[in-house]
Structure formats: structure tokens, C-alpha cells
Design an enzyme around this catalytic site. Structure first.
Site, PDB file in Angstrom:
ATOM      1  N   LYS B  80      -5.822  37.497  36.209  1.00  0.00           N
ATOM      2  CA  LYS B  80      -5.200  38.082  37.247  1.00  0.00           C
ATOM      3  C   LYS B  80      -3.772  38.700  36.339  1.00  0.00           C
ATOM      4  CE  LYS B  80      -2.378  37.672  41.238  1.00  0.00           C
ATOM      5  NZ  LYS B  80      -2.064  36.490  42.375  1.00  0.00           N
ATOM      6  N   SER B 155      -3.326  37.936  46.688  1.00  0.00           N
ATOM      7  CA  SER B 155      -3.208  38.754  45.830  1.00  0.00           C
ATOM      8  C   SER B 155      -4.013  38.728  44.372  1.00  0.00           C
ATOM      9  CB  SER B 155      -1.649  38.622  45.270  1.00  0.00           C
ATOM     10  OG  SER B 155      -1.566  37.432  44.620  1.00  0.00           O
ATOM     11  N   SER B 179      -2.958  33.276  48.086  1.00  0.00           N
ATOM     12  CA  SER B 179      -3.387  34.167  47.046  1.00  0.00           C
ATOM     13  C   SER B 179      -4.770  33.927  46.241  1.00  0.00           C
ATOM     14  CB  SER B 179      -2.423  34.660  46.305  1.00  0.00           C
ATOM     15  OG  SER B 179      -1.363  35.631  46.980  1.00  0.00           O
TER      16      SER B 179
END
Lengths: 49, 461
Positions: B80, B155, B179
Site C-alpha cells: 500500500k 483504504s 481498511s
């Protein structure tokens, strides 16, 4: 209030947006359980005094 | 060639360690898949084509010399874009940090590299991890591989999708309110939120210091355990769960009232079917009442807003117009939260942590289960959804069953438990007491075995 917030935090944000944001946060706090929830530790401290 | 969308880490390792499959070949295959799918799915913010091939060549030479770093040697991984990487940009999914190049790797990234992982790119995310749809205006909306008209969730959406379509064997995500678990559930993979404090956060762009956690995303519980073993400071010896007999008489708490009130009919149907499967073996369900669930949601919101505003203050001052208006507007709200409200929120967390532990002990529970997300993946254009007649925002709905475990600090995992009528994945969430990560993985592995795994997402057929 909004003008002070803008000055203190040195924000370059429209006052109308700040006003709306402020209202939104107050509404959230009012509708939440944060202020009325019984917090054991806080109550203990108040009792001691 | 081995199919990364189906094979496990151990299966691929068998081929890699004997050079039956060369790491460079594996990485080239993943890069080809990115070329084929990323225009549609928007999984990556940065594709590390040259860096990945260079590192794979080095790992290949090591294998030729008889050096193998372990199970992850030569395997492709997505990180990420909230994690610092010294040889790649780190944007946090933002325009504000578009040119940021950290001087060193995050501790977790460094550990993965040392273990022989090849980072194939920085995955797309909701801006500054402050949102759960992965509708990123700067780097594209991440799409769901089960139906590209639907969101991936976020996310950590890019990592979840890249694992789901077999570009990466694992992905790294962050979880402050759900997330990791939300996109993993919506994309049909396994996502793990660690006990708060279990994994070092140095070199991770913060969202909310007292809630942030990092963790792995993979296709199976065993793969998650293997990756987690590399990431943790503590020696948990998690890979052992694969050898131990995981059949046990688990006592599992079931918050039925919450599920019946907060979960949509289509997700409920899949969830109860998987519960039937679990209980047809030796697991015993004990009904529990979590009447304070909503309070944890309120505390989580207050804390994230306050802490994120503190971190973002310098950009609120001089780069406010560079934010996604939705994200910037919410962070701005943190400036208006009075200190007593923030402090009460933190104190309420402590009170409820004690209540939760008391409940677990009183009922002698090993864990609790509930769906991970109460709705199937929403359409990209959806702003609101209706659950049991109640209209609510998509964000509020997606977060509603995950955020409590960030407030409590528990570990929690999502495993795929079936498909809705629309052929969209549903996640089963399991949580245990804090620091019982190994127990949680054992329970999850047991349930995964009973429930079975999902087929490949349709975009691959």
C-alpha cells in the site's frame, strides 16, 4: 469564533466551509453518546474530589 | 507456469526453491498481468517494473548459489502506498505527497525485503487512508474484480485486488477502522487486522496513532500467517498453525441482535449458511449482546478526526485545495473537536475494553463472529445504501462492523464465506481478545477449511 479559528490555525479556507464543518461536528457530538456515557475512571476521579 | 490466483505460498515455494520456476519469470508474469488488468482495475499507483526485476535477478542468483531466504523468497508482493519505500515514491494516495521519496524503507517493508519478497509496486488506496471506498480522484477508482461496476472497498483496496487477481501472493495494508478487512471482504480474500501494537508502524504514514495497525492480505489463512510471522516483533511462530491439529471445540460469541439489525438480507443469508456449516462440526455458538457497539463507533470517529487533524495541520494550512474535498473536509473537522470530547472518547474506549474482556471471560469465549461488511460491494456511483429500510451513507455502512475492533485493539480477520445472488463475495469476521493472534489464526484456519474457498473472480475467466 470562525475568524479566530482561521487566525489561530493560519488556515486559508473559506469561512463558509469552516462554519459548516463546525456545525457538522457539533451536531455529531450532540447526537453521539460521548458526553453522556458513564466513564468509570472519570467518575472515580470526580468522587475523590 | 504456476497460477498465483490459485496457488498457496507453500505450493509456489516448492517450485521456486528448486528453480523449477525462476523468480524473474514469476515477476515477468505478474507484470504482464498488471499490463492486462490495471487500466480497468486501477490497483497500482506506482509499478516497480525495473526495481522488481532487478531484485528478482539478485534472488535468482542466490538460489543458484544454494541460498534460500525462506518461504517468501522471490514471491511478488504489493505494498500500500502508505508505507515508506526508499527506492520508490510514497504518495499516501495524495496529490500533496506526489513527489515524496522517503530516505528509508518502513520497518515492515524492510523485513519483507529481507525475507526475499519482491515488491512489484505501490498499491492504490483511499487518500491518506481516510476513507473506505478507494475512490481516489488522483490515481483512479479501484474496481472490484468480481464486478468492475462495483468498488473494491478501501483504504487498502489496491492490495486486496492485486491479491484477488493473482498479481501478488500477498499485500500489505493498514487498518484504522477496517481498511484491510473491508476491501478483503468485498474482493473475496483474507485480510488480517493485528492486535494494536503488534507490528512496528515506523515508516507508515499515520492516520490516527492510537488506532492505526498494519497487516497482511493474502488468499488463505495459512498465507496470512506466514507473512505475519515475518512482520511481527514478537516471536509468535505463527507458521506452526499449519502443522497443528486445528479441530477444537471453539466457543464462539454471536451478536445476533447486531447482525439482524445492521446487516442486509443478501449478506445475512450467506453469513448464516456459513454459520450452519461451522456449527455442524464442533464449534459451539453462544449468543452475546454488544449493546455498546454504537458507542465504539462514535469514539472511533472522534479519535480519528482529532488525531488526523493534528498530523495534517501543516497541509490544512497551505495545501488544503490539493486534498480530495471529501477527505480534506473531514480532516478539517478534527480542528473543531474540543479536548474534553477527545479525552472522554479515549476513556470510553478503556471502559469498553474492560467490558469486552469481562464478557469474553464470563462466557468463556474463544472468539466472536459476525459479517465483516453488512452490504455487498456497492456500485461505484452509489453514495447511499438501504439496509433493512434504513438509508445511510456508503462509508457509514461499510465501516459499521469493523471499526469497533480498532477501538478495542483486538485482532480481527476476514475470510471469504460465500457469494451473494449477484455473485459478490461476503466476508466472515472473527475477533479474539487482544494478543491472541495465534488463537485467532487457528480458529480462522479451521473455519476456512469447513467453509471452503471461493472460485476465481470472473475477470480472470
Amino acid at each position: 469564533m470562525i475568524e479566530s479559528i482561521k487566525r489561530v490555525y493560519m488556515l486559508d479556507v473559506q469561512e463558509e466551509l469552516l462554519e459548516k464543518t463546525y456545525e457538522r461536528i457539533l451536531e455529531f457530538i450532540e447526537n453521539s453518546k460521548i458526553l453522556e456515557f458513564e466513564v468509570e475512571e472519570l467518575e472515580d476521579v470526580v468522587e475523590e474530589f | 507456469m504456476v497460477d498465483l490466483a490459485k496457488a498457496t505460498i507453500r505450493e509456489i515455494h516448492q517450485h521456486i526453491k528448486n528453480l523449477k520456476i525462476k523468480p524473474t519469470r514469476l515477476i515477468e508474469e505478474s507484470l504482464k498481468k498488471i499490463d492486462r488488468l490495471d487500466n480497468t482495475l486501477k490497483m497500482f499507483i506506482y509499478i516497480a517494473r525495473e526495481e522488481a526485476l532487478r531484485y528478482a535477478e539478485r534472488l535468482e542468483r542466490e538460489l543458484e548459489e544454494g541460498i534460500c531466504r525462506g518461504l517468501l523468497h522471490g514471491l511478488p508482493f504489493g505494498v500500500k502506498d502508505a508505507f515508506y519505500t526508499e527506492d520508490m515514491p510514497t504518495t499516501g494516495g495524495s496529490k500533496i505527497l506526489k513527489d515524496f521519496k522517503p530516505s528509508k524503507d518502513a520497518v515492515t517493508v524492510s523485513r519483507l525485503k529481507d525475507a526475499g519478497v519482491v515488491i512489484i509496486g505501490k498499491t492504490n488506496m483511499h487518500e491518506f487512508a481516510f476513507g473506505v471506498t478507494n475512490k481516489n480522484p488522483h490515481y483512479g477508482f479501484t474496481r472490484n474484480p468480481w464486478n468492475v461496476e462495483r468498488i473494491s472497498g478501501g483504504s487498502s483496496g489496491g492490495s486486496a485486488v492485486a491479491v484477488s487477481v493473482g498479481i501478488c501472493i500477498g499485500g500489505l495494508g493498514t487498518d484504522t477502522a477496517g481498511s484491510i478487512r473491508i476491501p478483503s471482504a468485498l474482493c473475496g480474500v483474507v485480510g488480517y487486522k493485528t492486535t494494536y501494537g503488534l507490528i512496528n508502524l515506523e515508516g507508515v504514514i499515520p492516520l490516527s496513532w492510537s488506532l492505526d495497525t498494519v497487516g497482511p492480505i493474502a488468499k488463505s489463512v495459512e498465507d496470512v500467517a506466514i507473512i505475519l510471522d515475518i512482520l511481527t516483533d514478537k516471536k509468535l511462530d505463527l507458521t506452526n498453525i499449519t502443522e497443528e491439529n486445528t479441530n477444537s471445540e471453539w466457543r464462539i460469541g454471536l451478536p445476533r441482535k447486531i447482525i439482524e439489525r445492521m446487516v442486509s438480507e443478501d449478506v445475512e443469508e450467506v453469513f448464516w449458511k456459513s454459520v450452519d456449516k461451522i456449527t455442524s462440526y464442533d464449534t459451539r455458538l453462544i449468543e452475546i449482546d454488544l449493546d455498546w457497539f454504537k458507542v465504539l463507533s462514535d469514539t472511533r470517529y472522534i479519535i480519528v478526526l482529532s488525531e488526523s487533524a493534528a498530523y495534517h495541520l501543516k497541509w490544512l494550512r497551505n495545501k488544503f485545495n490539493d486534498y480530495d474535498p471529501d477527505v480534506g473536509g473531514r480532516i478539517l473537522g478534527g480542528l473543531f473537536i474540543p479536548a474534553p470530547v477527545y479525552i472522554r472518547a479515549q476513556k470510553i474506549r478503556n471502559t469498553l475494553k474492560k467490558k469486552f474482556l469481562h464478557l469474553m471471560e464470563e462466557k468463556k469465549l474463544d472468539g466472536i463472529i459476525l459479517p465483516t461488511v453488512p452490504i455487498e460491494a456497492p456500485r461505484v456511483e452509489d453514495e447511499e445504501v438501504v439496509i433493512k429500510g434504513e438509508k445511510m451513507g456508503v462509508r457509514r455502512a461499510l465501516l459499521s462492523l469493523t471499526e469497533a475492533f480498532n477501538s478495542l485493539g483486538n485482532p480481527a480477520i476476514t475470510i471469504p464465506c460465500g457469494l451473494t445472488e449477484n455473485k459478490l463475495p461476503v466476508g466472515l469476521q472473527i475477533a479474539t481478545k487482544p494478543n491472541q493472534d495465534k488463537l485467532l489464526l487457528k480458529i480462522a484456519k479451521h473455519f476456512e477449511k469447513i467453509i471452503g474457498r471461493l472460485p476465481e473472480p470472473p475477470i480472470l475467466s
